[in-house]
Design a protein around this motif. Structure first.
Motif, PDB file in Angstrom:
ATOM      1  N   GLY A 198     -69.935 -21.355  23.638  1.00 26.57           N
ATOM      2  CA  GLY A 198     -69.976 -19.937  23.115  1.00 26.57           C
ATOM      3  C   GLY A 198     -68.571 -19.704  22.650  1.00 26.57           C
ATOM      4  O   GLY A 198     -68.629 -18.911  21.470  1.00 26.57           O
ATOM      5  N   LEU A 199     -67.444 -19.680  23.257  1.00 21.56           N
ATOM      6  CA  LEU A 199     -66.219 -19.520  22.741  1.00 21.56           C
ATOM      7  C   LEU A 199     -65.862 -20.446  21.328  1.00 21.56           C
ATOM      8  O   LEU A 199     -65.328 -20.108  20.452  1.00 21.56           O
ATOM      9  CB  LEU A 199     -65.077 -20.125  23.600  1.00 21.56           C
ATOM     10  CG  LEU A 199     -65.048 -19.306  25.069  1.00 21.56           C
ATOM     11  CD1 LEU A 199     -64.028 -19.667  26.137  1.00 21.56           C
ATOM     12  CD2 LEU A 199     -64.840 -17.737  24.732  1.00 21.56           C
ATOM     13  N   ALA A 340     -75.237 -27.730  23.336  1.00 16.51           N
ATOM     14  CA  ALA A 340     -75.279 -27.537  25.170  1.00 16.51           C
ATOM     15  C   ALA A 340     -76.541 -27.245  25.583  1.00 16.51           C
ATOM     16  O   ALA A 340     -76.649 -26.807  27.041  1.00 16.51           O
ATOM     17  CB  ALA A 340     -74.103 -26.043  25.283  1.00 16.51           C
ATOM     18  N   LEU A 341     -77.640 -26.971  24.833  1.00 15.16           N
ATOM     19  CA  LEU A 341     -78.922 -26.901  25.570  1.00 15.16           C
ATOM     20  C   LEU A 341     -79.280 -28.129  26.319  1.00 15.16           C
ATOM     21  O   LEU A 341     -78.780 -29.192  26.047  1.00 15.16           O
ATOM     22  CB  LEU A 341     -79.870 -26.882  24.457  1.00 15.16           C
ATOM     23  CG  LEU A 341     -79.778 -25.612  23.540  1.00 15.16           C
ATOM     24  CD1 LEU A 341     -80.694 -25.538  22.214  1.00 15.16           C
ATOM     25  CD2 LEU A 341     -79.858 -24.654  24.254  1.00 15.16           C
ATOM     26  N   PRO A 342     -80.035 -27.844  27.231  1.00 21.38           N
ATOM     27  CA  PRO A 342     -80.636 -28.799  28.321  1.00 21.38           C
ATOM     28  C   PRO A 342     -81.644 -29.616  27.623  1.00 21.38           C
ATOM     29  O   PRO A 342     -82.911 -29.756  27.898  1.00 21.38           O
ATOM     30  CB  PRO A 342     -80.927 -28.233  29.402  1.00 21.38           C
ATOM     31  CG  PRO A 342     -81.377 -26.747  29.011  1.00 21.38           C
ATOM     32  CD  PRO A 342     -80.683 -26.592  27.900  1.00 21.38           C
ATOM     33  N   ALA A 404     -59.566 -28.074  25.292  1.00 27.91           N
ATOM     34  CA  ALA A 404     -60.136 -28.880  24.493  1.00 27.91           C
ATOM     35  C   ALA A 404     -61.413 -28.738  23.997  1.00 27.91           C
ATOM     36  O   ALA A 404     -61.850 -29.239  22.893  1.00 27.91           O
ATOM     37  CB  ALA A 404     -59.854 -30.555  24.987  1.00 27.91           C
ATOM     38  N   GLY A 405     -62.251 -28.629  24.963  1.00 31.20           N
ATOM     39  CA  GLY A 405     -63.786 -28.517  24.546  1.00 31.20           C
ATOM     40  C   GLY A 405     -64.314 -27.153  23.745  1.00 31.20           C
ATOM     41  O   GLY A 405     -64.983 -27.363  23.082  1.00 31.20           O
ATOM     42  N   VAL A 406     -63.145 -26.384  23.592  1.00 30.38           N
ATOM     43  CA  VAL A 406     -63.390 -25.285  22.570  1.00 30.38           C
ATOM     44  C   VAL A 406     -63.035 -25.711  21.440  1.00 30.38           C
ATOM     45  O   VAL A 406     -63.388 -25.188  20.408  1.00 30.38           O
ATOM     46  CB  VAL A 406     -62.859 -23.744  23.201  1.00 30.38           C
ATOM     47  CG1 VAL A 406     -62.818 -22.872  22.072  1.00 30.38           C
ATOM     48  CG2 VAL A 406     -63.476 -23.423  24.363  1.00 30.38           C
TER      49      VAL A 406
END
Length: 425
Positions: A198-199, A340-342, A404-406
């Protein structure tokens, strides 16, 4: 008062004119170790009435035959002086119990080992070892012991499994997801999740929205992206705290932004490559001044150069065409959310790429670029997946995911957005 009463250990002779009588034995009338019994001994008559005889100058030692007689005479040492006869001491009585509640349980017997139990349990003699084949805890409990003092599982049979408490579902709150995954032997790949996605989407949409408005307005999300990139790359490599390296890499990004604003988009490659070269040389000089071991200096040198390179390359959004930045930012935003969806791995990647292409078409329709914006959007979507994969590697922590993930999905997409945008004119 006679001299014997005043000086019970002999006549006081400060100048040594009257040597001590060898027939008078000095005794110790203090309390001895044996306080249970003390015999009644009458004072010896010669110690009180017999006057002291003149002592010869040279008295020979007694013969060997006289030693038994001397030992018999000194078996019970009489008191010296006219002190009254000693009387037997009264038998010792047990100390009075202290005020307050008396703990239950038997009084420990001397010579018997005492068994120590958990807190709150009473103490008593240790139980006898159980015979082979008998169950543990078959011996009756000692008198005075409270019920339930033994922990769970003590009264079960020797071969039975011990009883444990109710299982927990949340685990230890102090154990991170990365530590739990490493302890359980799971895969070292841990995706950042929906919150970092989301970020990333918010930062990408800010880049897309401000690209066509003003270059200086574009600097706001770009500087935040460069700061997250500098900090996240060091933490991703396990180097923390690394304030000097993070500050150096972030300063390189700011220098690249300033050079691009001064030189213009037409000189963007020279500005980015020149800034990168200067920062690599500066990093080498700083590492040569370090007193760390050679291996640590090499590791810090590579991490600092890589972090500075990524932070400087992120300035490519400032050098790219506004339409390409709008398409690329929107594509990375929707690709990160879709990833990011499962969903299964292959299906999640396919959905993310399709979403990136759709975002490119929508951005082209808004900016007037048309379907030409699909190619930069699709390239930005692929780079976003690569950046997410890098940020998910080697049991990353929550801090790595939030930095780092953002930043890495957008930072990795910056060169492609610049190149494809320039190729399409």
């Amino acid at each position: 008062m006679s001299s014997d009463q005043q000086y019970p250990y002999g006549t006081h002779d400060p100048y040594g004119q009257n040597p001590p009588d060898p027939h008078v034995t000095q005794t110790w009338e203090g309390q001895t170790w044996d306080t249970q019994y003390q015999p009644v001994v009458e004072p010896a008559p010669h110690a009180q009435d017999t006057p002291h005889a003149p002592h010869p100058q040279h008295t020979p030692y007694p013969q060997a035959a006289q030693y038994p007689q001397a030992a018999a005479e000194t078996a019970y040492l009489p008191p010296v002086g006219a002190a009254p006869a000693a009387y037997p001491l009264p038998p010792e009585a047990a100390a009075a119990p202290a005020s307050g509640p008396v703990p239950a349980g038997p009084v420990p017997t001397p010579g018997v080992p005492v068994a120590y139990g958990p807190q709150g349990a009473t103490y008593g003699p240790a139980p006898e070892p159980a015979a082979p084949g008998s169950t543990a805890g078959a011996q009756p409990a000692a008198s005075g012991s409270t019920a339930g003092a033994a922990p769970a599982g003590i009264g079960s049979t020797a071969g039975a499994e011990p009883a444990y408490g109710a299982p927990t579902t949340l685990g230890n709150a102090r154990v991170t997801d990365a530590q739990r995954a490493r302890a359980e032997g799971r895969s070292p790949i841990i995706p950042p999740g929906m919150q970092p996605a989301g970020l990333t989407a918010l930062t990408g949409l800010l880049l897309a929205a401000t690209a066509g408005v003003s270059e200086y307005l574009l600097l706001v999300p770009l500087i935040a992206l460069q700061a997250l990139t500098a900090a996240g790359w060091f933490r991703l490599n396990g180097m923390w705290p690394a304030r000097q390296g993070i500050a150096l890499a972030f300063a390189g990004g700011l220098a690249a932004d300033a050079v691009l604003l001064a030189a213009g988009r037409e000189h963007a490659p020279a500005a980015i490559i020149g800034t990168l070269g200067v920062w690599v040389l500066l990093t080498l000089v700083l590492q040569l001044r370090s007193h760390a071991p050679a291996d640590e200096r090499m590791y810090g040198l590579m991490a600092t150069i890589a972090s500075a390179a990524l932070t400087i390359v992120a300035a490519g959004f400032l050098a790219a065409a506004p339409d390409a930045v709008a398409a690329g930012g929107a594509a990375v935003a929707v690709a990160a959310l879709a990833r990011a969806l499962p969903l299964p791995g292959a299906a999640s990647a396919a959905v993310a790429l399709l979403a990136a292409a759709g975002a490119g078409i929508a951005a082209g329709a808004v900016t007037g670029a048309g379907t030409e914006a699909v190619l930069p959007a699709l390239g930005a979507g692929v780079c976003a997946l690569v950046g997410l994969r890098v940020a998910s590697y080697d049991y990353p922590s929550r801090f790595v995911h939030m930095t780092a993930g953002v930043a890495l999905p957008l930072t990795a997409a910056a060169p492609i957005v610049y190149l494809l945008g320039r190729a399409l004119g």
